[in-house]
Design a protein around this motif. Structure first.
Motif, PDB file in Angstrom:
ATOM      1  N   ARG A 149      -8.111   0.609 -11.545  1.00 61.12           N
ATOM      2  CA  ARG A 149      -8.183  -0.212 -10.326  1.00 61.12           C
ATOM      3  C   ARG A 149      -6.833  -0.222  -9.619  1.00 61.12           C
ATOM      4  O   ARG A 149      -5.783  -0.372 -10.247  1.00 61.12           O
ATOM      5  N   ALA A 150      -6.861  -0.060  -8.329  1.00 57.26           N
ATOM      6  CA  ALA A 150      -5.625  -0.001  -7.536  1.00 57.26           C
ATOM      7  C   ALA A 150      -4.807  -1.275  -7.667  1.00 57.26           C
ATOM      8  O   ALA A 150      -3.575  -1.214  -7.770  1.00 57.26           O
ATOM      9  N   ASP A 151      -5.455  -2.440  -7.700  1.00 55.63           N
ATOM     10  CA  ASP A 151      -4.708  -3.684  -7.786  1.00 55.63           C
ATOM     11  C   ASP A 151      -4.010  -3.827  -9.134  1.00 55.63           C
ATOM     12  O   ASP A 151      -2.889  -4.328  -9.219  1.00 55.63           O
ATOM     13  N   VAL A 158      -3.059  -1.195 -11.122  1.00 51.86           N
ATOM     14  CA  VAL A 158      -1.990  -0.189 -11.127  1.00 51.86           C
ATOM     15  C   VAL A 158      -0.789  -0.698 -10.356  1.00 51.86           C
ATOM     16  O   VAL A 158       0.352  -0.605 -10.807  1.00 51.86           O
ATOM     17  N   HIS A 159      -1.032  -1.292  -9.207  1.00 48.90           N
ATOM     18  CA  HIS A 159       0.056  -1.832  -8.379  1.00 48.90           C
ATOM     19  C   HIS A 159       0.784  -2.965  -9.111  1.00 48.90           C
ATOM     20  O   HIS A 159       2.023  -3.023  -9.098  1.00 48.90           O
ATOM     21  N   ALA A 160       0.047  -3.861  -9.728  1.00 54.16           N
ATOM     22  CA  ALA A 160       0.654  -5.000 -10.413  1.00 54.16           C
ATOM     23  C   ALA A 160       1.469  -4.564 -11.629  1.00 54.16           C
ATOM     24  O   ALA A 160       2.495  -5.170 -11.935  1.00 54.16           O
ATOM     25  N   LEU A 161       1.015  -3.520 -12.312  1.00 56.45           N
ATOM     26  CA  LEU A 161       1.741  -3.046 -13.483  1.00 56.45           C
ATOM     27  C   LEU A 161       2.949  -2.196 -13.106  1.00 56.45           C
ATOM     28  O   LEU A 161       3.855  -2.020 -13.908  1.00 56.45           O
ATOM     29  N   GLY A 162       2.951  -1.706 -11.872  1.00 58.52           N
ATOM     30  CA  GLY A 162       4.092  -0.915 -11.397  1.00 58.52           C
ATOM     31  C   GLY A 162       3.973   0.474 -11.845  1.00 58.52           C
ATOM     32  O   GLY A 162       4.749   1.288 -12.063  1.00 58.52           O
TER      33      GLY A 162
END
Length: 71
Positions: free
Chosen positions: A63-65, A67-71
């Motif tokens: 999920r893009a959200d 992946v973004h949150a994990l950096g």
């Protein structure tokens, strides 16, 4: 009785819906990762293993959200 909007959304829309269980696991993953734990380690926790299948875990990590949150 079926609503016209539910029919128009598509017969397979349920396949792409996020479950509340998955959302709870995402919150747990992000919280634990924020506390300094590695993602691989968190995924081995019984909390995650008992709630999501390996396929669901892969989908969650894609999920893009997330992946973004994990950096």
């Amino acid at each position: 009785m079926l609503r016209i909007t539910s029919v128009l959304r598509g017969p397979f829309s349920f396949l792409f819906a996020k479950s509340s269980v998955e959302e709870h696991v995402v919150a747990y993953l992000l919280r634990e990762h924020g506390a300094g734990r590695r993602v691989e380690e968190v995924l081995q926790d019984p909390y995650v293993q008992n709630r999501l299948s390996p396929e669901q875990q892969r989908r969650m990590l894609a999920r893009a959200d997330v992946v973004h949150a994990l950096g």
